[in-house]
Design an enzyme around this catalytic site. Structure first.
Site, mmCIF file in Angstrom:
data_model
loop_
_atom_site.group_PDB
_atom_site.id
_atom_site.type_symbol
_atom_site.label_atom_id
_atom_site.label_comp_id
_atom_site.label_asym_id
_atom_site.label_seq_id
_atom_site.Cartn_x
_atom_site.Cartn_y
_atom_site.Cartn_z
ATOM 1 N N ASP A 171 0.796 -1.242 0.000
ATOM 2 C CA ASP A 171 0.000 0.000 0.000
ATOM 3 C C ASP A 171 0.824 1.285 0.000
ATOM 4 O OD1 ASP A 171 -1.893 -1.958 0.292
ATOM 5 O OD2 ASP A 171 -2.517 -1.383 2.310
ATOM 6 N N LYS A 208 -7.059 -4.139 -3.107
ATOM 7 C CA LYS A 208 -7.700 -4.781 -1.968
ATOM 8 C C LYS A 208 -8.499 -3.774 -1.156
ATOM 9 C CE LYS A 208 -3.706 -4.465 1.213
ATOM 10 N NZ LYS A 208 -4.303 -3.720 2.331
ATOM 11 N N CYS A 251 -2.090 -2.585 8.200
ATOM 12 C CA CYS A 251 -1.936 -3.564 7.111
ATOM 13 C C CYS A 251 -0.682 -4.420 7.258
ATOM 14 C CB CYS A 251 -1.939 -2.851 5.766
ATOM 15 S SG CYS A 251 -3.505 -1.998 5.416
#
Length: 351
Positions: free
Chosen positions: A174, A235, A268
């Protein structure tokens, strides 16, 4: 059984199923009557929503009794389950149709403090037919009340932290444009992340990149060269361990170690790392290539992860460990990558 069927007066849904040839409610498991009529399967798929009845029936995992019970009960969203580990047993519930991933997460949430993360585990289901626990059948999903237990395998996995390019994959999590103004030391994290990606290309190490809700948060920052990256997955889940990622991992022979970096450390990165060790992988988090919006969240997450057996390390340590020898054919290129020390990105002030 089917030859002795008699049509009786039930409600409309049950009656349709009986007319299709289902009458024995006394059997369970694979010995029960399995519905094989397309019209009935379509009816039951609607009643059970997410449960893929056609596949379950074909695999012999759902009996007539199980399916009919769900039809008669209507839309029951959760199923009671007894979760057991070691000497502990605790009742809880999961959504109807839950599979292996949901069950393992449930075990982790209930017994995480008792689990030894350096061991592999198997989930077992209590079988009425055999009178004992059996390994969870492939493709299993929850459709009725049952008993499950988590069993550690006898062979312990010793985490030494050794890395080999042939058994390692990099996860870049990310690193997106919208995070730039919010993440502490984001510029430093990008710089170190680029070093790691260059090293992966030099050493032939596969890389998987994730992007959290790219429609709203943008794509991976332009400074990161994704040339040669194996996959880029969008995602919404915080963890990178998506079904398609698990499929990609299963296709890499001998894979043992995951080098993980990106943002955010306490969200995450943390959830990805925990999911990976739960699946038996050795996880290395690159401290100088991961960050959060606050240093407090970043540092507490790194400390917590280190306590669970995850290896918290630095980018230079990772790259030199992967070549392991001055005579490695890529030593000079790797040396050039690390000639200038990586930025400390606030880590030294917290040591």
């Amino acid at each position: 059984m089917l030859g002795r069927c008699r049509r009786r007066q039930f409600d409309s849904r049950a009656q349709q199923a009986v007319y299709a040839g289902v009458s024995d409610f006394g059997q369970t498991g694979v010995k029960g009557c399995v519905i094989s009529y397309p019209s009935t399967l379509q009816l039951l798929a609607i009643s059970l929503k997410q449960v893929k009845v056609e596949r379950l029936a074909k695999d012999g995992l759902v009996s007539a009794r199980n399916i009919m019970a769900e039809v008669l009960l209507g839309n029951n969203n959760h199923v009671p389950i007894l979760f057991s580990y070691s000497v502990f047993s605790r009742p809880s519930s999961v959504p109807l149709g839950s599979g292996y991933e949901v069950l393992i997460q449930k075990f982790l949430s209930m017994y995480g403090e008792q689990l030894d993360v350096h061991r592999k585990f198997v989930i077992q289901l209590f079988s009425e037919e055999w009178g004992q626990y059996i390994d969870l059948p492939k493709g299993f999903v929850v459709v009725e009340k049952c008993k499950l237990r988590l069993v550690p395998l006898q062979v312990e996995i010793t985490t030494l932290g050794n890395l080999s390019s042939s058994s390692t994959i990099f996860f870049c999590c990310d690193m997106q444009e919208r995070f730039r103004p919010a993440i502490k030391y984001f510029g430093d994290i990008i710089s170190v992340g680029q070093r790691l990606l260059q090293g992966a290309r030099l050493l032939g190490i596969p890389v998987i990149v994730s992007e959290q809700y790219p429609k709203g948060l943008g794509s991976t920052v332009q400074e990161l060269d994704l040339t040669g990256v194996k996959f880029v997955f969008p995602k919404t889940k915080f963890s990178m361990v998506l079904p398609e990622v698990e499929t990609a991992l299963a296709e890499i022979p001998g894979l043992r170690s995951v080098v993980l970096f990106g943002v955010e450390t306490h969200v995450c990165i943390q959830q990805t790392a925990l999911d990976l060790i739960g699946r038996g992988f050795e996880v290395h988090i690159v401290a100088d290539a991961t960050s959060s919006r606050s240093m407090m969240d970043r540092m507490f997450a790194l400390e917590r992860l280190a306590r669970t057996g995850i290896i918290v390390t630095t980018s230079e340590s990772i790259l030199l460990q992967l070549i392991s020898d001055k005579d490695h054919p890529k030593f000079k290129e790797i040396q050039n990558l690390i000639k200038a020390s990586a930025p400390e990105s606030g880590l030294l002030s917290k040591v």
